[in-house]
Design an enzyme around this catalytic site. Structure first.
Site, PDB file in Angstrom:
ATOM      1  N   ASP A   1       0.880  -1.188   0.000  1.00 49.71           N
ATOM      2  CA  ASP A   1       0.000   0.000   0.000  1.00 49.71           C
ATOM      3  C   ASP A   1       0.910   1.228   0.000  1.00 49.71           C
ATOM      4  O   ASP A   1       0.938   2.028   0.929  1.00 49.71           O
ATOM      5  CB  ASP A   1      -0.961   0.004   1.199  1.00 49.71           C
ATOM      6  CG  ASP A   1      -0.254   0.049   2.550  1.00 49.71           C
ATOM      7  OD1 ASP A   1      -0.865   0.589   3.502  1.00 49.71           O
ATOM      8  OD2 ASP A   1       0.892  -0.420   2.661  1.00 49.71           O
TER       9      ASP A   1
ATOM     10  N   ASP B   1       6.777   1.273   2.352  1.00 54.79           N
ATOM     11  CA  ASP B   1       6.581   0.316   1.252  1.00 54.79           C
ATOM     12  C   ASP B   1       7.561   0.630   0.119  1.00 54.79           C
ATOM     13  O   ASP B   1       8.160  -0.271  -0.464  1.00 54.79           O
ATOM     14  CB  ASP B   1       5.159   0.415   0.693  1.00 54.79           C
ATOM     15  CG  ASP B   1       4.071   0.295   1.736  1.00 54.79           C
ATOM     16  OD1 ASP B   1       3.884   1.251   2.512  1.00 54.79           O
ATOM     17  OD2 ASP B   1       3.407  -0.752   1.784  1.00 54.79           O
TER      18      ASP B   1
ATOM     19  N   VAL C   1       2.824  -6.277   2.886  1.00 58.51           N
ATOM     20  CA  VAL C   1       3.217  -5.165   3.770  1.00 58.51           C
ATOM     21  C   VAL C   1       2.146  -4.067   3.794  1.00 58.51           C
ATOM     22  O   VAL C   1       2.443  -2.902   4.094  1.00 58.51           O
ATOM     23  CB  VAL C   1       4.599  -4.599   3.362  1.00 58.51           C
ATOM     24  CG1 VAL C   1       5.689  -5.650   3.559  1.00 58.51           C
ATOM     25  CG2 VAL C   1       4.584  -4.089   1.928  1.00 58.51           C
TER      26      VAL C   1
ATOM     27  N   HIS D   1       9.160  -0.137   8.717  1.00 63.66           N
ATOM     28  CA  HIS D   1       8.447  -1.403   8.927  1.00 63.66           C
ATOM     29  C   HIS D   1       8.587  -2.404   7.769  1.00 63.66           C
ATOM     30  O   HIS D   1       9.048  -3.527   7.948  1.00 63.66           O
ATOM     31  CB  HIS D   1       6.954  -1.118   9.123  1.00 63.66           C
ATOM     32  CG  HIS D   1       6.649  -0.102  10.187  1.00 63.66           C
ATOM     33  ND1 HIS D   1       6.800  -0.331  11.537  1.00 63.66           N
ATOM     34  CD2 HIS D   1       6.185   1.165  10.080  1.00 63.66           C
ATOM     35  CE1 HIS D   1       6.435   0.754  12.214  1.00 63.66           C
ATOM     36  NE2 HIS D   1       6.066   1.673  11.365  1.00 63.66           N
ATOM     37  N   ASP D   2       8.154  -1.990   6.578  1.00 65.02           N
ATOM     38  CA  ASP D   2       8.006  -2.933   5.463  1.00 65.02           C
ATOM     39  C   ASP D   2       9.338  -3.484   4.972  1.00 65.02           C
ATOM     40  O   ASP D   2       9.406  -4.634   4.517  1.00 65.02           O
ATOM     41  CB  ASP D   2       7.261  -2.263   4.315  1.00 65.02           C
ATOM     42  CG  ASP D   2       5.859  -1.828   4.731  1.00 65.02           C
ATOM     43  OD1 ASP D   2       5.275  -0.950   4.059  1.00 65.02           O
ATOM     44  OD2 ASP D   2       5.346  -2.356   5.736  1.00 65.02           O
TER      45      ASP D   2
END
Ligand code: RIB
Ligand code: CA
Length: 332
Positions: free
Chosen positions: A12, A17, A139, A259-260
């Site tokens: 997304d 990302d 993700v 994060h991703d």
């Protein structure tokens, strides 16, 4: 040379990302078969546009195609008075021109368009035609993957592993006091994936907050000088600014989670995930304050359900940061 890892990414595309995608397209150990986009950080038209921008920044448009996915969660926006009725869940507070995620990535508008085939159809077809050697790296919200599983259960036997950036045990996201964003966006989709029986590794906030990157790393990466490195450096800076603007000046003093990208690193280096618990996990689907919370059973008792996830509570920051730098071509 070891066999390249075949992966499908489901994204997304917002800022982290984009970093994950740039790394996946830069590491020669990864064979990125295609990218599916979904509603999440932004509406799917924008997550698709941003994904195309990253592919073109990495000059990968000939080898990596983009497939537009689901525009809405499976069910959580349908029922009046519950969950995120009628809205496409996202943290509007973050989607501003000073936020962690912004409408457009700092890259030229894409030349290419997404493929005609929908993400769900392409994912089903690709998995069914495969030798069962594909890892799905999700993700964003799990809408596409859950829809594919419901549409054609034959893919369950064809998925080598699913690695999800999502969930949280001792940490929740910024969207709710109980849930992490990707799961909160489509809780039912996460639960469908959990009940699929597929090998599933969770990379939750508990892990990603152990692998932060800051201005020092952004500066080193910028010095690499490639378009991909500039993008990653710029986006780390954007995330730092977004955290400070949204969550206070001290929120980024030790850097920010990306994060991703940690989920992509875990494809190649599972040891980057630490304190990994084999346990049973479900998602709270009640329409109360804990809607979308990931619940892991850490008890060691006869009443526990069978383990269905490997849930990482930590991460090896040094391994992760070195992988990012080396993949982007750090100058020795
Ligand atoms: O909670 C973190 C997740 O939410 C990341 O995937 C980020 O991109 C957002 O989608
Ligand atoms: Ca994401």
């Amino acid at each position: 040379m070891k066999m390249r890892k075949k992966i499908i990414m489901d994204v997304d595309t917002g800022s982290d990302d984009a970093i994950a995608l740039a790394l996946a397209m830069s590491d020669p150990q990864i064979d990125l078969l295609g990218i599916c986009t979904v509603n999440g950080n932004l509406e799917v038209a924008l997550t698709t546009d941003n994904t195309l921008r990253v592919v073109e920044c990495c000059q990968a448009q000939e080898r990596v195609k983009v497939y537009r996915g689901c525009e809405y969660p499976l069910v959580c926006t349908l029922q009046k008075g519950t969950g995120q009725y009628g809205i496409i869940p996202r943290r509007e507070s973050e989607v501003t021109e000073r936020g962690v995620h912004r409408k457009n990535l700092p890259l030229p508008a894409p030349v290419a368009k997404p493929q005609e085939e929908s993400a769900v159809c392409w994912m089903i077809r690709t998995l069914l035609e495969s030798e069962g050697d594909i890892t799905v790296v999700a993700v964003g919200p799990l809408t596409n993957l859950a829809a594919a599983m419901r549409a054609d259960g034959r893919i369950l036997a064809k998925i080598r592993e699913i690695i999800v950036m999502g969930g949280g045990h001792e940490r929740s996201g910024l969207c709710s006091a109980a849930a992490e964003f990707n799961v909160w966006c489509d809780p039912e989709a996460m639960e469908i994936v959990l009940q699929s029986g597929c090998p599933l590794t969770m990379v939750p906030l508990d892990a990603t907050y152990h692998a932060k990157m800051g201005q020092a790393e952004a500066k080193t990466i910028a010095a690499i000088g490639t378009p991909q490195a500039k993008l990653v450096s710029d986006l780390i800076g954007q995330r730092i600014e977004g955290y400070k603007n949204g969550y206070g000046a001290d929120s980024a003093t030790e850097g920010v989670p990306v994060h991703d990208a940690l989920a992509v690193c875990a494809v190649l280096y599972p040891q980057v995930l630490q304190n990994v618990k084999r346990c049973n996990m479900h998602v709270d689907l009640g329409k109360g304050y804990a809607y979308g919370r990931t619940v892991i059973d850490t008890r060691d008792c006869e009443h526990s359900e069978a383990a269905n996830v490997s849930f990482a509570m930590g991460a090896d920051r040094e391994l992760f940061v070195n992988w990012v730098m080396d993949t982007l071509g750090r100058k020795a």
